[in-house]
Design a protein around this motif. Structure first.
Motif, PDB file in Angstrom:
ATOM      1  N   SER A   3       3.003   2.078  11.209  1.00  0.00           N
ATOM      2  CA  SER A   3       2.114   2.823  10.342  1.00  0.00           C
ATOM      3  C   SER A   3       1.631   4.079  11.032  1.00  0.00           C
ATOM      4  O   SER A   3       1.355   4.094  12.218  1.00  0.00           O
ATOM      5  CB  SER A   3       0.907   1.947   9.989  1.00  0.00           C
ATOM      6  N   ARG A   5      -1.148   5.342  10.062  1.00  0.00           N
ATOM      7  CA  ARG A   5      -2.544   5.379   9.660  1.00  0.00           C
ATOM      8  C   ARG A   5      -3.437   5.628  10.862  1.00  0.00           C
ATOM      9  O   ARG A   5      -3.157   5.190  11.963  1.00  0.00           O
ATOM     10  CB  ARG A   5      -2.956   4.047   9.025  1.00  0.00           C
ATOM     11  N   PRO A  42      -7.197   0.278  -2.079  1.00  0.00           N
ATOM     12  CA  PRO A  42      -5.803   0.380  -2.519  1.00  0.00           C
ATOM     13  C   PRO A  42      -5.545  -0.614  -3.650  1.00  0.00           C
ATOM     14  O   PRO A  42      -5.957  -1.783  -3.548  1.00  0.00           O
ATOM     15  CB  PRO A  42      -5.006   0.017  -1.263  1.00  0.00           C
ATOM     16  N   ASN A 231       6.891  -3.805  -3.247  1.00  0.00           N
ATOM     17  CA  ASN A 231       5.723  -3.353  -2.474  1.00  0.00           C
ATOM     18  C   ASN A 231       5.993  -3.247  -0.973  1.00  0.00           C
ATOM     19  O   ASN A 231       5.109  -3.506  -0.149  1.00  0.00           O
ATOM     20  CB  ASN A 231       4.521  -4.279  -2.727  1.00  0.00           C
ATOM     21  N   ASP A 233       6.343  -0.626   0.666  1.00  0.00           N
ATOM     22  CA  ASP A 233       5.520   0.448   1.234  1.00  0.00           C
ATOM     23  C   ASP A 233       4.161  -0.097   1.707  1.00  0.00           C
ATOM     24  O   ASP A 233       3.551   0.431   2.638  1.00  0.00           O
ATOM     25  CB  ASP A 233       5.310   1.572   0.213  1.00  0.00           C
ATOM     26  N   VAL A 234       3.705  -1.168   1.071  1.00  0.00           N
ATOM     27  CA  VAL A 234       2.443  -1.774   1.507  1.00  0.00           C
ATOM     28  C   VAL A 234       2.616  -2.362   2.908  1.00  0.00           C
ATOM     29  O   VAL A 234       1.755  -2.196   3.783  1.00  0.00           O
ATOM     30  CB  VAL A 234       1.978  -2.861   0.512  1.00  0.00           C
ATOM     31  N   VAL A 236       4.646  -1.324   5.156  1.00  0.00           N
ATOM     32  CA  VAL A 236       4.690  -0.188   6.088  1.00  0.00           C
ATOM     33  C   VAL A 236       3.270   0.281   6.392  1.00  0.00           C
ATOM     34  O   VAL A 236       2.893   0.478   7.555  1.00  0.00           O
ATOM     35  CB  VAL A 236       5.524   0.967   5.496  1.00  0.00           C
ATOM     36  N   SER A 237       2.455   0.398   5.345  1.00  0.00           N
ATOM     37  CA  SER A 237       1.089   0.891   5.563  1.00  0.00           C
ATOM     38  C   SER A 237       0.270  -0.077   6.405  1.00  0.00           C
ATOM     39  O   SER A 237      -0.714   0.310   7.025  1.00  0.00           O
ATOM     40  CB  SER A 237       0.387   1.147   4.224  1.00  0.00           C
ATOM     41  N   LEU A 238       0.683  -1.340   6.431  1.00  0.00           N
ATOM     42  CA  LEU A 238      -0.037  -2.338   7.220  1.00  0.00           C
ATOM     43  C   LEU A 238       0.531  -2.475   8.629  1.00  0.00           C
ATOM     44  O   LEU A 238       0.090  -3.330   9.396  1.00  0.00           O
ATOM     45  CB  LEU A 238       0.002  -3.697   6.508  1.00  0.00           C
ATOM     46  N   PRO A 336      -5.939  -1.773   4.979  1.00  0.00           N
ATOM     47  CA  PRO A 336      -5.233  -0.643   5.594  1.00  0.00           C
ATOM     48  C   PRO A 336      -6.054   0.046   6.681  1.00  0.00           C
ATOM     49  O   PRO A 336      -5.503   0.596   7.626  1.00  0.00           O
ATOM     50  CB  PRO A 336      -4.994   0.308   4.412  1.00  0.00           C
ATOM     51  N   GLU A 337      -7.362  -0.005   6.563  1.00  0.00           N
ATOM     52  CA  GLU A 337      -8.211   0.707   7.516  1.00  0.00           C
ATOM     53  C   GLU A 337      -8.236   0.074   8.899  1.00  0.00           C
ATOM     54  O   GLU A 337      -8.561   0.741   9.869  1.00  0.00           O
ATOM     55  CB  GLU A 337      -9.660   0.750   6.996  1.00  0.00           C
ATOM     56  N   HIS A 395       4.204   1.205  -6.588  1.00  0.00           N
ATOM     57  CA  HIS A 395       4.748   2.540  -6.289  1.00  0.00           C
ATOM     58  C   HIS A 395       5.822   2.860  -7.293  1.00  0.00           C
ATOM     59  O   HIS A 395       6.235   2.000  -8.050  1.00  0.00           O
ATOM     60  CB  HIS A 395       5.316   2.578  -4.870  1.00  0.00           C
TER      61      HIS A 395
END
Ligand code: SF4
Length: 395
Positions: A3, A5, A42, A231, A233-234, A236-238, A336-337, A395
């Motif tokens: 990620s 992030r 999200p 999902n 992409d979720v 990936v974001s995690l 995600p944060e 998405h």
């Protein structure tokens, strides 16, 4: 794939660090990760089936009720089922607090009824509590967990449990006791007997809590009805590193918790080459925060030092829980944060009881580490099911 992030600045604080968190100093309400992210939520996080306070510290005992109701209030716009597992005795103060919960249709109350009088609470008092909960929460079920050989697996007890379900809930989830490898087992003959009693009494039965909650909410069972992968992409974001092969999400390394969690997000089977732990902890790179996912629920819990002290309690054996004050999980909107972008800080080697025998190989999927059971959500016409009720793509 890692990620990109940013690191959650609050994790820079030494006061917010999972089991190392000075629990007394950082109250639940002072921890921003225990509150909704509001407009920054999200959309996918609202679809995550979540359990509240399912560790040491029953969610409906007086010592835990303020935390439980705060969590329920913060989940008022959650779209997925919210599971509560309880064996608490009758308490008018607790019921009064629960009476203020507004989104009662999202909550699914699984009342563990065993006939074992845990915590010195009589069978009659429990039935009174079940009846009171059912009046507050329409989705209240009897959950027969655990059934223990030679303690409560006799026909008389099984019949009694079924009759309570017939009188008060109409719904019953079968359960079991963890064996040494943390696989829930319930003898087939016992299971068949319970189902037979329930069929006779007009009680609907389910093998897993996910099946029952999916049926009640008219959505696909997120354990059995897999239609992904989606999902991604979720993931990936995690911060997960993964591939996709033959329609399965593949991790080089992971835990049973990862298998559970990724299946929920992606609606797909998960294969892990190197299973590093049979615990439900996630390897998601979340700094020192501990995240857990059972096969059916993402866990958000305040593990405290007070509960019913059941003599079969397995939580007291789990090294990172026991009777300690430990915070597990975060508000789902904050997931995600808390991804730090770093490798996980959980050292699974520290957990001697991780239940994977040294040198054991050949365990890669959910079926290798847990007993699988058929889904009964489709056996009965759902009260709420509409078409297109699976977890959406985001998405
Ligand atoms: S003592 Fe353990 S098994 Fe008993 S209610 Fe508490 S957490 Fe559950």
């Amino acid at each position: 794939m890692t990620s990109g992030r940013p690191i959650d600045v609050s994790l820079q604080s030494p006061t917010l660090s999972g089991e190392d968190m000075p629990f007394e100093l950082v109250g639940f309400t002072s921890d921003p990760m225990q509150t909704s992210a509001g407009e920054a939520t999200p959309p996918w996080s609202r679809w995550l089936p979540i359990s509240v306070n399912d560790t040491y510290g029953d969610p409906f005992i007086p010592e835990q009720i303020e935390n439980t109701t705060a969590k329920l209030a913060s989940l008022s716009d959650h779209n997925a089922p919210i599971a509560i597992f309880t064996k608490a005795g009758y308490s008018s103060r607790v019921l009064e607090r629960l009476g203020a919960v507004t989104h009662i249709d999202r909550a699914v109350i699984f009342y563990s009824l065993t006939g074992l009088d845990e915590g010195g609470i009589s069978f009659e008092e429990r039935v009174r509590m079940i009846a009171a909960l059912k009046r507050l929460f329409p989705n209240t079920l009897v959950f027969t967990r655990p059934i223990i050989r030679n303690r409560n697996d006799d026909p008389g007890t099984l019949r009694r449990l079924s009759e309570v379900a017939a009188a008060h809930t109409g719904l019953l989830v079968l359960g079991g006791l963890h064996d040494a490898k943390k696989r829930k087992k319930i003898e087939n003959s016992v299971e068949d007997q319970l189902i037979a009693y329930c069929d006779e009494l007009g009680v609907k039965t389910f093998h897993k809590t996910s099946c029952a909650a999916a049926w009640l909410h008219g959505r696909d069972c997120w354990v059995h009805d897999l239609k992904g992968p989606r999902n991604l992409d979720v993931l990936v974001s995690l911060g997960y590193e993964f591939g996709v092969t033959d329609g399965r999400v593949v991790l080089e390394q992971g835990t049973t918790g990862d298998i559970n969690f990724i299946r929920m997000i992606t609606s797909s089977e998960v294969f892990v080459h190197n299973l590093v732990s049979n615990y439900n902890l996630l390897t998601l790179p979340s700094g020192k925060r501990k995240l857990e996912s059972t096969s059916s629920w993402f866990a958000w819990s305040e593990n405290i030092d007070t509960c019913l002290d059941c003599n079969y309690c397995i939580i007291k054996q789990i090294e990172y829980l026991k009777k300690m004050r430990v915070r597990i999980g975060v508000h789902p909107s904050r997931l995600p944060e808390i991804v730090t972008g770093a490798r996980t800080t959980i050292d699974f080697e520290r957990f001697r009881l991780t239940k994977l025998p040294r040198g054991e190989s050949g365990r890669h999927t959910y079926g290798d580490v847990r007993v699988t059971k058929p889904c009964r959500a489709r056996v009965y016409a759902s009260p709420t099911r509409t078409s297109g009720s699976s977890v959406p793509r985001f998405h």
